[in-house]
Design an enzyme around this catalytic site. Structure first.
Site, mmCIF file in Angstrom:
data_model
loop_
_atom_site.group_PDB
_atom_site.id
_atom_site.type_symbol
_atom_site.label_atom_id
_atom_site.label_comp_id
_atom_site.label_asym_id
_atom_site.label_seq_id
_atom_site.Cartn_x
_atom_site.Cartn_y
_atom_site.Cartn_z
ATOM 1 N N GLU A 36 26.475 75.098 39.660
ATOM 2 C CA GLU A 36 25.237 75.759 39.250
ATOM 3 C C GLU A 36 25.328 76.428 37.878
ATOM 4 O O GLU A 36 25.136 77.632 37.747
ATOM 5 C CB GLU A 36 24.852 76.811 40.304
HETATM 6 C C1 ACM Z 1 27.001 76.232 45.982
HETATM 7 O O1 ACM Z 1 26.341 76.314 47.036
HETATM 8 N N1 ACM Z 1 26.417 76.368 44.825
HETATM 9 C C2 ACM Z 1 28.405 75.973 45.999
#
Ligand code: ACM
Length: 667
Positions: free
Chosen positions: A301
């Protein structure tokens, strides 16, 4: 050798076993457990095994209430060798266990195998008419998957040391073997760094583990056959690092500890060499704290806004032929992989780190799905599945149980590629849990995941899953878990001067929403207390499950309550539906529970009325079912961040009534 599958639901020898062993053959007779009970090692032994024996004895004492004084060896542990000093990937965890009326033996090639067998023994102890006993049985057991993990996020909400230790005990009880410690994120850097003391000093609100505490956790886990893998998430999810070291970031700052949840812009600057020198020192320091050969660098992310907005980073990227944010991320991860390798470790990262130019030992942990693992495996990389095992979603245990690392995209892999799928890992992200509630969101669901990953044929034992889960859940009380015991005090605190038993009836009929349902429900930050009704309510209601069973059991046929319904189930249905129907006028809640409480009482009344209409010779007025179904649709909508699980058994009754023609015949 193979157990008779039909016996699973009915044979006492199976009742408390989870994960179900690979091979179980029930024997004849029982082994009495009394005050003279003693365990002794014969064969290889060491301090770790002796501590495990002492723990088992203390556990049995707590579990049975018998003051065990010892004296007569009943259980022999025959261990062939120590096995690896610290638990590793691919350690031998197999064991055999024989229990007869005369005594019991656990044989294992390694201490870890003996530990697994001792947990099976503790699970097989059952109440009897005059005390406690273990059922005669022959078990040969080994795991299906070598990686059976639990990830705990200690950044978004701080989890003090006792939380970690008791969850390690619970993991050991169900044979989970990897503790993945998510130690840093935007909301906190949770380990003492002596090289960079402003990391924990300014990035943790004073909530961090000292290095001594880290050692304690590692040794505690080792004693239980559990590996500890630290995660330091980078280059995103690093706001807390920048509070003390803003020069690491891709934009000038200053930075503060993040209080909200989500994906944030602060991101490590990949363009400056000083960054890699810093990471080399930090990773070196942190890697040395953990004996496990794996080191998790997160990598998920990444919001590239800071990279895109920085002329210096863009100029550097252009000079290096990095044409996109993805290319920049891949460059950064490759550099970090080299640093991790220099400190003797193998890198592990989330889906986003995958890149075929990484060293082949790299392990991919997937939060996105089996397809990521299949892609990685086809390129020769090992993988671990977490997609589908997100405990913060508060799904029913059966949903997690149904997730198989080797189903979907990974099902198509060759046997060699399948062997690269090491197993799975339950994830507890801590946006909506704190030290008081976290156990009740991990357990008992994690035990169902543990069975999925350990058992050789979980699909064949699904029918008995919940019966065994409930038994195991209660036994987890005796390893010190707080997943059940915090419920009552939380409800009593919330009830204040209202009747606590009525609030409990409402809570028993409710199920807390997971992260998806809570995210937009109100303005949550890390500074908001998690002490409301939703936090006390459980993810899945045992009492509603009992009601669903009772509803089905009184409706064995489409013709309603005829004569074949179970009288006990019918009585339970009536009494609980009545309690629901009367609860609102007893509880008289104000505030956010007003509607929910009314709805439970409406459900109780609908259910009671449906029972009446299901009686032989009775029938509901035309249009009644449709009206109630429409009402149920309203009631089904979450309120106060919980679902009324009580809808489910009432719907079963309504549907049964609907199957009967209002004129008395069958539609
Ligand atoms: C995650 O759920 N971004 C590892």
């Amino acid at each position: 050798m193979r157990a008779l599958l039909g016996l699973f639901a009915i044979t006492p020898a199976f009742a408390g076993l989870m994960p179900m062993p690979a091979n179980v053959v029930p024997g004849v007779g029982v082994l009495k457990i009394d005050a003279s009970f003693a365990v002794e090692a014969r064969g290889y032994s060491d301090a770790r095994l002796e501590r495990a024996i002492a723990r088992l004895t203390a556990r049995i004492s707590r579990q049975t209430g018998i003051e065990i004084r010892g004296g007569k060896t009943v259980l022999w542990i025959e261990c062939a060798a120590r096995g690896p000093e610290y638990p590793t990937v691919n350690q031998d965890e197999s064991y055999r266990m024989d229990v007869s009326a005369e005594g019991a033996t656990i044989k294992a090639p390694t201490v870890t195998g003996a530990l697994r067998g001792m947990e099976t023994f503790a699970q097989s102890i059952d109440r009897s008419a005059d005390g406690f006993e273990a059922h005669a049985v022959h078990i040969e057991d080994r795991p299906s998957f070598q990686w059976r993990g639990l990830m705990l996020d200690v950044s978004r909400h701080w989890m003090p040391l006792p939380v970690i230790l008791r969850n390690l005990d619970a993991m050991a009880a169900v044979k989970l073997n990897v503790f993945h410690w998510h130690l840093s994120d935007d909301q906190g850097f949770r380990v003492e760094s002596r090289r960079f003391p402003k990391l924990h000093g300014l990035g943790s609100d004073g909530h961090f583990y000292t290095q001594d505490e880290v050692h304690r956790v590692v040794e505690y886990a080792r004693d239980r056959g559990i590996r500890v893998i630290p995660e330091f998430d980078m280059p995103g999810h690093t706001t807390s690092w920048f509070v003390g070291y803003p020069e690491l970031a891709s934009a000038p700052g200053p930075y503060q500890i993040e209080r909200k949840w989500g994906i944030f812009q602060p991101t490590i600057d990949p363009s400056r060499e000083q960054i890699y020198a810093f990471l080399d020192q930090l990773i070196g320091e942190m890697a040395a704290l953990f004996p496990d050969p794996l080191f998790h660098i997160g990598g998920d992310e990444v919001d590239p806004t800071q990279w895109n907005n920085s002329t210096a980073i863009q100029a550097w990227a252009a000079r290096n032929g990095l044409k996109s944010a993805n290319a920049i991320q891949a460059y950064f991860i490759r550099r970090v992989a080299k640093i991790v390798a220099r400190h003797g470790k193998t890198m592990l990262g989330w889906d986003e780190v995958f890149d075929t130019t990484l060293p082949r030992e790299t392990i991919i942990q997937s939060w996105r799905g089996q397809a990521s693992l299949a892609d990685a495996a086809r390129a020769g990389f090992r993988g671990v599945l977490s997609f589908g095992y997100y405990l913060d979603h508060l799904q029913q245990a059966s949903v997690y149980y149904g997730v198989d690392p080797l189903e979907g995209a990974t099902h198509q892999l060759t046997p060699e590629q399948k062997a690269l799928i090491l197993g799975g890992e339950a994830c507890m992200w801590s946006e909506y849990v704190d030290a008081e509630t976290v156990d009740s969101r991990i357990w008992p669901s994690a035990a169902a995941i543990a069975e999925r990953l350990w058992s050789v044929f979980p699909d064949e034992i699904t029918d008995s899953m919940y019966d065994r889960l409930e038994e195991v859940s209660r036994k987890l009380d005796w390893v010190g878990l707080k997943h059940r015991v915090n419920y009552e005090p939380m409800l009593e605190r919330l009830a204040a001067e209202r009747p606590a038993d009525s609030l409990r009836i409402l809570a028993d009929a409710s199920e807390a929403l997971g992260i998806e349902g809570r995210r937009d429900a109100r303005h949550y930050t890390g500074l908001v207390d998690l002490n409301r009704f939703v936090d006390a309510a459980r993810p899945e209601s045992e009492s509603v499950r009992r009601m669903e069973r009772a509803a089905r059991s009184v409706l064995p046929a489409a013709d309603g309550l005829a004569n074949n319904g179970s009288a006990r189930d019918l009585a339970e249905l009536r009494s609980t539906l009545t309690a629901w129907a009367e609860n609102d006028s007893r509880l008289r809640p104000s505030g956010e529970l007003t509607g929910l409480s009314k709805n439970l009482s409406i459900l109780g009344s609908i259910g009671l009325q449906a029972l009446e209409y299901l009686r032989p010779g009775q029938t509901q007025p035309a249009g009644w079912i449709e009206q109630q179904m429409a009402l149920m649709k309203e009631i089904e909508r979450p309120e106060a961040e919980v679902n009324l699980a009580a809808v489910r058994p009432v719907r079963i009754l309504l549907e049964a009534a609907a199957r009967r023609d209002p004129s008395g015949g069958n539609k």
